[in-house]
Design an enzyme around this catalytic site. Structure first.
Site, PDB file in Angstrom:
ATOM      1  N   THR A 199     -16.202   0.054   3.779  1.00  0.00           N
ATOM      2  CA  THR A 199     -15.156  -0.902   3.417  1.00  0.00           C
ATOM      3  C   THR A 199     -14.518  -1.535   4.646  1.00  0.00           C
ATOM      4  O   THR A 199     -14.300  -2.748   4.702  1.00  0.00           O
ATOM      5  CB  THR A 199     -14.062  -0.213   2.582  1.00  0.00           C
ATOM      6  OG1 THR A 199     -14.696   0.472   1.498  1.00  0.00           O
ATOM      7  CG2 THR A 199     -13.079  -1.217   2.020  1.00  0.00           C
ATOM      8  N   GLU A 203      -5.028   4.605  -0.948  1.00  0.00           N
ATOM      9  CA  GLU A 203      -5.945   3.546  -0.524  1.00  0.00           C
ATOM     10  C   GLU A 203      -5.820   3.276   0.968  1.00  0.00           C
ATOM     11  O   GLU A 203      -6.804   2.970   1.648  1.00  0.00           O
ATOM     12  CB  GLU A 203      -5.670   2.251  -1.295  1.00  0.00           C
ATOM     13  CG  GLU A 203      -6.074   2.316  -2.752  1.00  0.00           C
ATOM     14  CD  GLU A 203      -7.573   2.449  -2.929  1.00  0.00           C
ATOM     15  OE1 GLU A 203      -8.094   3.562  -2.729  1.00  0.00           O
ATOM     16  OE2 GLU A 203      -8.209   1.440  -3.276  1.00  0.00           O
TER      17      GLU A 203
END
Lengths: 318, 318
Positions: free
Chosen positions: A188, A135
């Site tokens: 993001t 991530e």
């Protein structure tokens, strides 16, 4: 890490899409869906190396460790340090940049695939830090709100403390979750930069009260509490304007009986929660229609909470 | 409000002390103790008026509606508007300004006493707004974090929304709560003025994550989650400095096995939570010893959560 057990020759592992934030649980909650899933198939090679095979549907994904799945596969492989290698093939069904935890799913599937192929020396919980490293590569922040539910399933709470821990909360299985992904992308990192740095005490108290209400509702299965709690005063107001039709899609979901509706992760996917599968279907239709009116095609998925997380669905032993 | 039922001639009503905030639940959570309790005895009078009788232990409390109990009694009496009156006597065991919800307990006992004496036309839930009006008189803010658990019992969450609602959360009865009141006073209004107006997003996320962890632990009975969640980054840091010995008392509680320890309401009472009654007793001793070393005498109370709230313990009918 324990001693390696049985080592299959070929395996197939699937990891689910996840809804992070869930409204009031900004940066704290994540929930696993049944579908869509990213899949990794892996075969053992006699030579001591990893080989990556592309997904023809996503030819733009790199075939090296710039790809999150392969990056995490390599990390787990290096930690196990086995005397044989593996060929890894990624079949991507959760589009990158969708807000549905695509990078976490690819990473979780890769971690479990390599671990299983080499005798499962790591527990599920021990694999989480590898997935979270993925991530960090994908979004710049080592956040577990998609990674934890993708790997472990269920409803996960990131519990702060001297060390952040993931709590797998007991979650009522009576709710149905609709996720609708419109044909647009949100970055993001950019969505994260929109967030306010400071909040008023009143906003904190409202959002924290909503979170406590939502969590109580999800644990106990009380629809009314889920409905009262599923609001976001922090991320949604600044992110919604980047999703065409957001207000209309949300209204359409609520008009059809959704208990709540907000942005999945950092978007553009939106999710809604309902009391029955039937209502969830009606909600999906209405949300897709509202996106269409905003000029966007979309895909919808409906499922109860996925309590299993990443699954090895097939393996063969010679 | 329904039609009045049976009307006793004399009744005794007790309402418990409450712990508001519970650390991470600043301005959101409250929990009822078994003791101490404020008591109201009330008798019907044939004349249409209310008469207030003083508690000899607190001669300074006014004998009119500047006294929260009598103020709320009058409000409920006027709303029922019966053709007879009542004499009301308050026996106060929860000192004013203790942080143990003394004004809420007096108000809850008064509301239930008048309501019961005149045939219980109001439900418990319908009495809450009267008790909250008493809180506005007492502290300047119409807050229900003590009022709701004092009246309804259990663990109450103030759930924000278009209209604030009180949710009575299911709460594990396995925990034991210790409350220690040192011989000093904190002014609720002054303690409220100490609060920060703005918070960082990181502080919000930490506090909200602690709250979700705490609530999950209290619902499911998981000690470890209660321990992880029972922290307060907002009110405790600015209020603790007004409680002599705070850090030492907290450390003493944690050293004896408390799952958590913080300020009860706006103080100066402090509370701790433990897994067993025995541990709670040891914790009480240690906290009192630490207050003694800070130069303060104290009283301690230990109880499981009180799930009943305000109770009519005695009544007579002619």
């Amino acid at each position: 890490m324990k001693k390696a057990g049985q080592r299959p020759d070929n395996i197939t592992v699937t990891a689910p899409a996840t809804i992070a934030n869930l409204g009031a649980g900004f940066d704290l909650l994540g929930l696993a869906m049944e579908a869509p899933c990213d899949t990794i198939t892996a075969s053992r090679l006699s030579v001591q190396k990893l080989e990556f095979v592309s997904d023809p549907a996503f030819p733009e994904l790199p075939l090296d460790t710039r790809n999150v799945a392969f990056y995490v596969a390599k990390k787990v492989y290096d930690a196990i340090s086995p005397d044989t290698g593996a060929e890894i093939r990624l079949i991507k069904k959760i589009p990158p940049g969708s807000g549905m935890g695509g990078s976490a799913a690819s990473a979780a599937a890769a971690a479990v695939a390599i671990n299983t192929l080499f005798g499962s020396p790591f527990s599920r919980e021990e694999l989480l830090p590898f997935v979270v490293q993925g991530e960090r590569l994908a979004s710049g922040s080592p956040h577990a709100d998609n990674a934890a539910p993708a790997l472990l399933g269920g409803l996960c709470l990131l519990s702060p403390g001297k060390q952040m821990e993931v709590l797998r909360l007991p979650v009522s299985e009576r709710f149905y979750w609709t996720v609708v992904l419109p044909a647009c992308e949100c970055n993001t990192r950019e969505m994260r930069n929109l967030l306010p740095k400071m909040l008023s005490l009143a906003t904190h108290t409202m959002q924290a009260g909503c979170l406590a209400t939502l969590v109580s509702g999800l644990i106990t299965g009380q629809s009314e509490w889920v409905s009262r709690g599923l609001h976001d005063l922090i991320a949604e107001p600044v992110r919604a304007i980047h999703i065409p039709g957001f207000a209309q899609v949300r209204e359409a979901a609520l008009d059809c009986g959704a208990l709540g509706c907000s942005i999945s992760g950092s978007g553009p996917a939106m999710f809604a929660v309902a009391d029955t599968a039937n209502t969830a279907g009606t909600i999906a239709d209405a949300m897709q229609q509202a996106f269409r009116e905003a000029g966007l095609a979309s895909n919808a998925h409906i499922s109860p909470v996925n309590t299993k997380g990443t699954l090895c669905t097939e393996q063969s032993l010679s």
